[in-house]
Motif scaffolding. Structure first.
Motif, PDB file in Angstrom:
ATOM      1  N   GLN A  82      -8.994  11.476  -5.254  1.00  0.00           N
ATOM      2  CA  GLN A  82      -9.544  10.760  -4.167  1.00  0.00           C
ATOM      3  C   GLN A  82      -9.127   9.203  -4.663  1.00  0.00           C
ATOM      4  OE1 GLN A  82     -13.872  10.643  -3.107  1.00  0.00           O
ATOM      5  NE2 GLN A  82     -13.843  12.852  -3.383  1.00  0.00           N
ATOM      6  N   ILE A  83      -8.567   8.702  -3.535  1.00  0.00           N
ATOM      7  CA  ILE A  83      -7.950   7.073  -3.905  1.00  0.00           C
ATOM      8  C   ILE A  83      -9.201   6.381  -3.270  1.00  0.00           C
ATOM      9  CG2 ILE A  83      -5.955   5.694  -3.277  1.00  0.00           C
ATOM     10  CD1 ILE A  83      -4.357   7.942  -3.117  1.00  0.00           C
ATOM     11  N   LEU A  93      -8.416   9.227   1.021  1.00  0.00           N
ATOM     12  CA  LEU A  93      -8.507   7.743   1.189  1.00  0.00           C
ATOM     13  C   LEU A  93      -9.928   7.456   1.139  1.00  0.00           C
ATOM     14  CD1 LEU A  93      -5.336   6.530   2.893  1.00  0.00           C
ATOM     15  CD2 LEU A  93      -5.512   7.521   0.312  1.00  0.00           C
ATOM     16  N   ARG A  94     -10.631   6.825   0.241  1.00  0.00           N
ATOM     17  CA  ARG A  94     -12.125   7.108   0.279  1.00  0.00           C
ATOM     18  C   ARG A  94     -12.641   5.676  -0.210  1.00  0.00           C
ATOM     19  NH1 ARG A  94     -16.303  10.588  -1.575  1.00  0.00           N
ATOM     20  NH2 ARG A  94     -18.243   9.768  -0.431  1.00  0.00           N
ATOM     21  N   THR A 132       0.798  -1.321   0.015  1.00  0.00           N
ATOM     22  CA  THR A 132       0.060  -0.057  -0.018  1.00  0.00           C
ATOM     23  C   THR A 132       0.927   1.218  -0.101  1.00  0.00           C
ATOM     24  OG1 THR A 132      -1.752  -1.136   1.206  1.00  0.00           O
ATOM     25  CG2 THR A 132      -1.798   1.270   1.473  1.00  0.00           C
ATOM     26  N   PRO A 174      -1.363  10.267   7.519  1.00  0.00           N
ATOM     27  CA  PRO A 174      -2.436  10.000   7.377  1.00  0.00           C
ATOM     28  C   PRO A 174      -3.450  10.735   8.547  1.00  0.00           C
ATOM     29  CG  PRO A 174      -1.513   8.200   8.532  1.00  0.00           C
ATOM     30  CD  PRO A 174      -0.341   9.086   8.322  1.00  0.00           C
ATOM     31  N   LEU A 230      -6.981   0.798  -3.285  1.00  0.00           N
ATOM     32  CA  LEU A 230      -6.320   0.423  -2.135  1.00  0.00           C
ATOM     33  C   LEU A 230      -6.025  -0.871  -2.106  1.00  0.00           C
ATOM     34  CD1 LEU A 230      -7.853   2.943   0.612  1.00  0.00           C
ATOM     35  CD2 LEU A 230      -5.272   3.212  -0.430  1.00  0.00           C
ATOM     36  N   ALA A 263      -2.747  12.954   4.077  1.00  0.00           N
ATOM     37  CA  ALA A 263      -3.852  12.017   3.342  1.00  0.00           C
ATOM     38  C   ALA A 263      -5.088  11.993   4.241  1.00  0.00           C
ATOM     39  CB  ALA A 263      -3.221  10.705   2.923  1.00  0.00           C
ATOM     40  N   ALA A 297      -4.184   0.901   5.296  1.00  0.00           N
ATOM     41  CA  ALA A 297      -3.952   2.085   4.544  1.00  0.00           C
ATOM     42  C   ALA A 297      -3.199   2.952   5.492  1.00  0.00           C
ATOM     43  CB  ALA A 297      -5.327   2.850   4.097  1.00  0.00           C
ATOM     44  N   LEU A 357       0.745   4.187  -2.867  1.00  0.00           N
ATOM     45  CA  LEU A 357       0.178   5.566  -2.729  1.00  0.00           C
ATOM     46  C   LEU A 357       1.473   6.436  -3.178  1.00  0.00           C
ATOM     47  CD1 LEU A 357      -0.772   5.135   1.198  1.00  0.00           C
ATOM     48  CD2 LEU A 357      -2.095   5.770  -1.002  1.00  0.00           C
ATOM     49  N   MET A 372      -8.286  10.132   5.682  1.00  0.00           N
ATOM     50  CA  MET A 372      -8.774   8.931   5.752  1.00  0.00           C
ATOM     51  C   MET A 372     -10.299   8.806   5.974  1.00  0.00           C
ATOM     52  SD  MET A 372      -6.050   6.512   7.537  1.00  0.00           S
ATOM     53  CE  MET A 372      -6.676   4.936   7.314  1.00  0.00           C
TER      54      MET A 372
END
Length: 505
Positions: free
Chosen positions: A136-137, A123-124, A59, A98, A142, A74, A87, A63, A76
């Motif tokens: 948006q990841i 991170l979505r 991961t 994060p 992920l 980032a 993540a 990223l 979460m």
């Protein structure tokens, strides 16, 4: 004697250092040992240490491939699944910062965080509320990253920022609490000072993956010493937890007081042959609940006190049980004092609980309010805002808040934040919020308001559901002709619970 507990600082954090590398330091040696089991539901999962390390470092690599760089923030917005800790640690492993947040936050609340922090990415999980963000990841992205060639740990200064958590501020604006990589080093003081944790333990935490209490006590701390972490499937009923504890050979069980309360209320004697003890934090443990648990299980319950700014640092433990109604004592390596306006007070006297500024677990600052962070310092001490008294043996008794902060199910909530949302509702002219006791040791948030007429509670509930996370939402709405105020016209929040009792039939 003054109320100071100081047996010397803990060993210094080594450098270079990385929080995630420290958590996974035994992963290669224990490659085939179970690091994590998701238990009690229809979809049990087991993760070995080897699989966990691969997923985290894969991961991290993914990223970086998206264009993120060390130091980028980032946000979460993930749900209560194993994706959350993977993540979280994947980001930290490669130096990305994060910001774990509760999936209960609404889109308006998330929008304020995005405006405040200006994160590089989100991170979505699409099912979790979030406002728009250009990068948006998603959850599927992920999941794919886990199988990438693993990244290397980004080692560096242990004082550099590792992660950010949000806590309610007394001003009503949530504060972004910035923590260093060294924060995980400080958590070693909990292993003997609270947990009594061994590498052969199977520690079960009843909280959600995306709660910081679960991330620390339930996952990272067991992994740091090579133990096994167990997390109930998100659909597990609280009343079935005794069966889960028994069937999965849990040796230590951790939860907020409300979980222990539901367990002992739903059954009589519990046969839990492999359980050594329970761990309790998030809100003050009542003596009544403590005794109920002892009678039901025959095992002890050890309490810890802490905060988002420094995690837990006062606790009872198997080696040092609490006396009477005391919280326990400062963990070995902590420097703690009870302060008055002029410094440490005499032993036995009430004052503000404080921790030394050099504690490796203490936050770096509030990112959005550094001046507020500085204002909480008194000389070399960080003021918690909680009142306590220290006995001659170092044990500390909790005596309550020195402000109006509320505790709702283990979450600290600012009444100002709740009031600010409700004050915008048409027909409300003034509003106050307070925690009220609805039955012994059970509290909820109540809103007291004035206006031309009593408003429909169903409509008010719908409004707060759209604007406040579930744990911040009032569960009762009381219309009053006027709210209690002091001589200067300031709202007296501490007088509000009496109005709740008077409103009950």
């Amino acid at each position: 004697m003054l109320s100071v507990f100081d047996q010397g600082p803990p060993p210094p954090c080594p450098a270079p250092f990385n929080l995630a590398a420290h958590v996974l330091r035994h992963a290669d040696r224990l490659a085939e040992k179970t690091a994590l089991s998701v238990i009690g539901g229809d979809d049990p999962q087991d993760w070995t240490y080897a699989a966990l390390k691969q997923a985290i470092l894969g991961t991290g690599a993914g990223l970086l491939q998206t264009g993120l760089h060390p130091g980028d923030i980032a946000l979460m917005r993930l749900g209560n699944t194993v994706d959350f800790p993977i993540a979280y640690l994947g980001a930290i492993a490669v130096g990305i910062v994060p910001v774990p947040t509760s999936s209960q936050l609404t889109a308006p609340e998330t929008a304020k965080i995005i405006q405040d922090l200006n994160p590089t990415a989100v991170l979505r999980d699409p099912s979790v509320a979030c406002t728009d963000h250009p990068m948006q990841i998603t959850l599927p992205d992920l999941a794919v990253m886990r199988n990438l060639s693993p990244a290397a740990f980004q080692m560096g200064d242990p004082d550099r920022m590792a992660y950010v958590v949000y806590t309610s501020g007394t001003s009503g604006k949530p504060r972004a609490v910035a923590h260093a990589h060294r924060a995980i080093w400080a958590r070693q003081m909990m292993v003997d000072g609270w947990y009594g944790l061994r590498d052969d333990d199977r520690l079960c935490h009843a909280g959600a993956f995306n709660w910081t209490y679960t991330l620390g006590t339930g996952l990272m701390d067991p992994w740091t010493i090579g133990a096994t972490a167990l997390i109930p499937d998100p659909g597990t009923e609280l009343t079935s937890l005794p069966n889960v504890i028994r069937d999965h050979r849990v040796s230590i069980f951790a939860a907020a007081p409300g979980v222990f309360r539901k367990i002992v209320a739903s059954t009589g004697t519990l046969h839990l042959p492999e359980l050594r003890h329970g761990l309790c934090a998030g809100e003050k443990l009542s003596p009544t609940l403590h005794q109920h648990w002892l009678r039901a299980t025959g095992t002890e319950l050890f309490e810890a006190y802490g905060m988002s700014e420094c995690s837990t640092f006062i606790s009872s433990s198997p080696d040092h049980p609490a006396r009477g109604e005391a919280l326990g004592q400062p963990q070995p390596g902590r420097r703690v004092a009870i302060l008055g306006p002029d410094g440490p007070v005499p032993q036995g006297q009430e004052g503000t609980i404080a921790i030394h500024r050099d504690d490796p677990g203490l936050m770096l600052t509030y990112l959005n309010a550094p001046e507020e962070a500085q204002a909480r310092m008194q000389g070399d001490w960080f003021l918690t805002g909680d009142q306590g008294a220290m006995a001659i043996d170092g044990q500390i008794t909790y005596l309550g808040r020195d402000d109006d902060m509320m505790n709702a199910g283990g979450y600290r909530v600012s009444p100002v934040e709740v009031e600010a949302v409700l004050s915008q509702y048409p027909g409300i002219t003034q509003v106050g919020a307070a925690a009220v006791e609805v039955k012994q040791d059970t509290f909820l948030i109540a809103a007291f308001y004035t206006g031309p007429e009593k408003l429909d509670e169903t409509v008010l509930r719908t409004y707060v559901e759209a604007n406040l996370a579930r744990y911040k939402q009032p569960r009762a709405f009381i219309h009053l002709p006027e709210l209690p105020t002091g001589g200067n016209g300031k709202l007296l929040r501490r007088a509000l619970p009496a109005y709740f009792k008077a409103s009950q039939p």
